[in-house]
Design a protein around this motif. Sequence first.
Motif, PDB file in Angstrom:
ATOM      1  N   UNK A  10       0.996  -1.106  -0.015  1.00  0.00           N
ATOM      2  CA  UNK A  10       0.055   0.007   0.083  1.00  0.00           C
ATOM      3  C   UNK A  10       0.818   1.364  -0.012  1.00  0.00           C
ATOM      4  N   UNK A  11       0.603   2.229  -0.957  1.00  0.00           N
ATOM      5  CA  UNK A  11       1.364   3.290  -1.009  1.00  0.00           C
ATOM      6  C   UNK A  11       1.344   4.409   0.296  1.00  0.00           C
ATOM      7  N   UNK A  12       0.469   4.344   0.832  1.00  0.00           N
ATOM      8  CA  UNK A  12       0.264   5.208   2.060  1.00  0.00           C
ATOM      9  C   UNK A  12       0.915   4.662   3.352  1.00  0.00           C
ATOM     10  N   UNK A  13       0.298   3.309   3.481  1.00  0.00           N
ATOM     11  CA  UNK A  13       0.611   2.614   4.916  1.00  0.00           C
ATOM     12  C   UNK A  13       1.725   1.646   4.934  1.00  0.00           C
ATOM     13  N   UNK A  14       2.077   1.206   3.422  1.00  0.00           N
ATOM     14  CA  UNK A  14       3.224   0.268   3.461  1.00  0.00           C
ATOM     15  C   UNK A  14       2.676  -1.065   4.082  1.00  0.00           C
ATOM     16  N   UNK A  15       1.464  -1.366   4.136  1.00  0.00           N
ATOM     17  CA  UNK A  15       1.009  -2.676   4.494  1.00  0.00           C
ATOM     18  C   UNK A  15       1.215  -3.483   3.137  1.00  0.00           C
ATOM     19  N   UNK A  16       1.521  -4.803   3.486  1.00  0.00           N
ATOM     20  CA  UNK A  16       1.661  -5.710   2.235  1.00  0.00           C
ATOM     21  C   UNK A  16       0.314  -6.157   1.689  1.00  0.00           C
ATOM     22  N   UNK A  17       0.261  -6.050   0.274  1.00  0.00           N
ATOM     23  CA  UNK A  17      -1.184  -6.648  -0.291  1.00  0.00           C
ATOM     24  C   UNK A  17      -0.724  -8.081  -1.049  1.00  0.00           C
ATOM     25  N   UNK A  18      -1.609  -9.116  -0.483  1.00  0.00           N
ATOM     26  CA  UNK A  18      -1.460 -10.185  -1.351  1.00  0.00           C
ATOM     27  C   UNK A  18      -1.727  -9.965  -2.939  1.00  0.00           C
ATOM     28  N   UNK A  19      -1.163 -11.173  -3.585  1.00  0.00           N
ATOM     29  CA  UNK A  19      -1.285 -10.915  -5.088  1.00  0.00           C
ATOM     30  C   UNK A  19      -2.687 -10.780  -5.509  1.00  0.00           C
ATOM     31  N   UNK A  20      -2.882 -10.025  -6.478  1.00  0.00           N
ATOM     32  CA  UNK A  20      -4.101  -9.622  -7.119  1.00  0.00           C
ATOM     33  C   UNK A  20      -4.767 -10.813  -7.930  1.00  0.00           C
ATOM     34  N   UNK A  21      -4.083 -11.204  -8.794  1.00  0.00           N
ATOM     35  CA  UNK A  21      -4.373 -12.332  -9.863  1.00  0.00           C
ATOM     36  C   UNK A  21      -4.468 -13.691  -9.094  1.00  0.00           C
ATOM     37  N   UNK A  22      -5.970 -14.077  -9.307  1.00  0.00           N
ATOM     38  CA  UNK A  22      -6.613 -15.150  -8.576  1.00  0.00           C
ATOM     39  C   UNK A  22      -5.560 -16.292  -8.874  1.00  0.00           C
ATOM     40  N   UNK A  23      -4.863 -16.715  -9.877  1.00  0.00           N
ATOM     41  CA  UNK A  23      -4.096 -17.939  -9.927  1.00  0.00           C
ATOM     42  C   UNK A  23      -2.744 -17.831  -9.134  1.00  0.00           C
ATOM     43  N   UNK A  24      -2.623 -16.740  -8.368  1.00  0.00           N
ATOM     44  CA  UNK A  24      -1.378 -16.449  -7.630  1.00  0.00           C
ATOM     45  C   UNK A  24      -2.237 -16.237  -5.936  1.00  0.00           C
ATOM     46  N   UNK A  25      -3.255 -16.142  -5.917  1.00  0.00           N
ATOM     47  CA  UNK A  25      -3.979 -16.041  -4.480  1.00  0.00           C
ATOM     48  C   UNK A  25      -5.526 -16.492  -4.755  1.00  0.00           C
ATOM     49  N   UNK A  26      -5.610 -17.644  -4.346  1.00  0.00           N
ATOM     50  CA  UNK A  26      -7.031 -18.411  -4.838  1.00  0.00           C
ATOM     51  C   UNK A  26      -8.236 -17.592  -3.979  1.00  0.00           C
ATOM     52  N   UNK A  27      -7.754 -16.860  -2.876  1.00  0.00           N
ATOM     53  CA  UNK A  27      -8.890 -16.226  -2.236  1.00  0.00           C
ATOM     54  C   UNK A  27      -9.386 -15.057  -2.908  1.00  0.00           C
ATOM     55  N   UNK A  28      -8.718 -14.527  -3.787  1.00  0.00           N
ATOM     56  CA  UNK A  28      -9.145 -13.364  -4.690  1.00  0.00           C
ATOM     57  C   UNK A  28     -10.373 -13.539  -5.509  1.00  0.00           C
ATOM     58  N   UNK A  29     -11.402 -12.470  -5.542  1.00  0.00           N
ATOM     59  CA  UNK A  29     -12.631 -12.827  -6.441  1.00  0.00           C
ATOM     60  C   UNK A  29     -13.418 -13.905  -5.989  1.00  0.00           C
ATOM     61  N   UNK A  30     -13.517 -14.206  -4.931  1.00  0.00           N
ATOM     62  CA  UNK A  30     -14.323 -15.521  -4.457  1.00  0.00           C
ATOM     63  C   UNK A  30     -15.450 -15.114  -3.691  1.00  0.00           C
ATOM     64  N   UNK A  31     -15.417 -13.822  -3.015  1.00  0.00           N
ATOM     65  CA  UNK A  31     -16.436 -13.572  -2.202  1.00  0.00           C
ATOM     66  C   UNK A  31     -16.985 -12.053  -2.888  1.00  0.00           C
ATOM     67  N   UNK A  32     -18.259 -12.103  -3.277  1.00  0.00           N
ATOM     68  CA  UNK A  32     -18.726 -10.959  -4.048  1.00  0.00           C
ATOM     69  C   UNK A  32     -18.659  -9.808  -3.139  1.00  0.00           C
ATOM     70  N   UNK A  33     -19.230  -9.631  -1.764  1.00  0.00           N
ATOM     71  CA  UNK A  33     -19.386  -8.849  -1.118  1.00  0.00           C
ATOM     72  C   UNK A  33     -17.870  -8.005  -0.736  1.00  0.00           C
ATOM     73  N   UNK A  34     -17.008  -8.940  -0.526  1.00  0.00           N
ATOM     74  CA  UNK A  34     -15.627  -8.304  -0.156  1.00  0.00           C
ATOM     75  C   UNK A  34     -14.994  -7.784  -1.418  1.00  0.00           C
ATOM     76  N   UNK A  35     -15.347  -8.298  -2.651  1.00  0.00           N
ATOM     77  CA  UNK A  35     -14.843  -7.861  -3.960  1.00  0.00           C
ATOM     78  C   UNK A  35     -15.420  -6.460  -4.059  1.00  0.00           C
ATOM     79  N   UNK A  36     -16.631  -6.206  -4.006  1.00  0.00           N
ATOM     80  CA  UNK A  36     -17.406  -5.071  -4.123  1.00  0.00           C
ATOM     81  C   UNK A  36     -16.829  -4.192  -3.249  1.00  0.00           C
TER      82      UNK A  36
END
Length: 139
Positions: free
Chosen positions: A81-107
């Motif tokens: 994260x540019x402001x906080x420096x917090x690590x952000x897990x990979x965005x691509x689903x093939x590299x982070x299987x949890x990405x884009x699996x929960x519609x509410x969280x995604x929204x």
Amino acid sequence: MSRSLLSLRRLRATLLLIPTATAMPTANAAPPSELLGSYQTQSGGTQPVPSRGQQFFNASHGHEWTCATCHGAIPTQTGKHAATGKAISPLAPAFNPERFTDAAKTEKWFRRNCNDVVGRECTAAEKADLLAWLLTLKP
């Protein structure tokens, strides 16, 4: 009622809840392709274009940040994260299987991040293009 019997009942009630609590996150899980289909439907059935998604990801949209600012130029790796420096897990689903699996969280995250990057909510077509591109990224 004795204290030990009461403690035993509480323990039993807690143990009975554990399978339910651990199953809950996966109960709403769906493959990212379902979410992509939903965005495509919301956008009037327009076919998503992965190359537009990649361009959207890297564009500034007239603001200081791009998606790549925090998610990294290569969204298959951990971002920061540019402001906080917090690590952000990979965005691509093939590299982070949890990405884009929960519609509410995604929204929730689209709403926050689109506001930072675009200055408004992203359209369903923009979300579809972006997700279509991310789904093309493979190990």
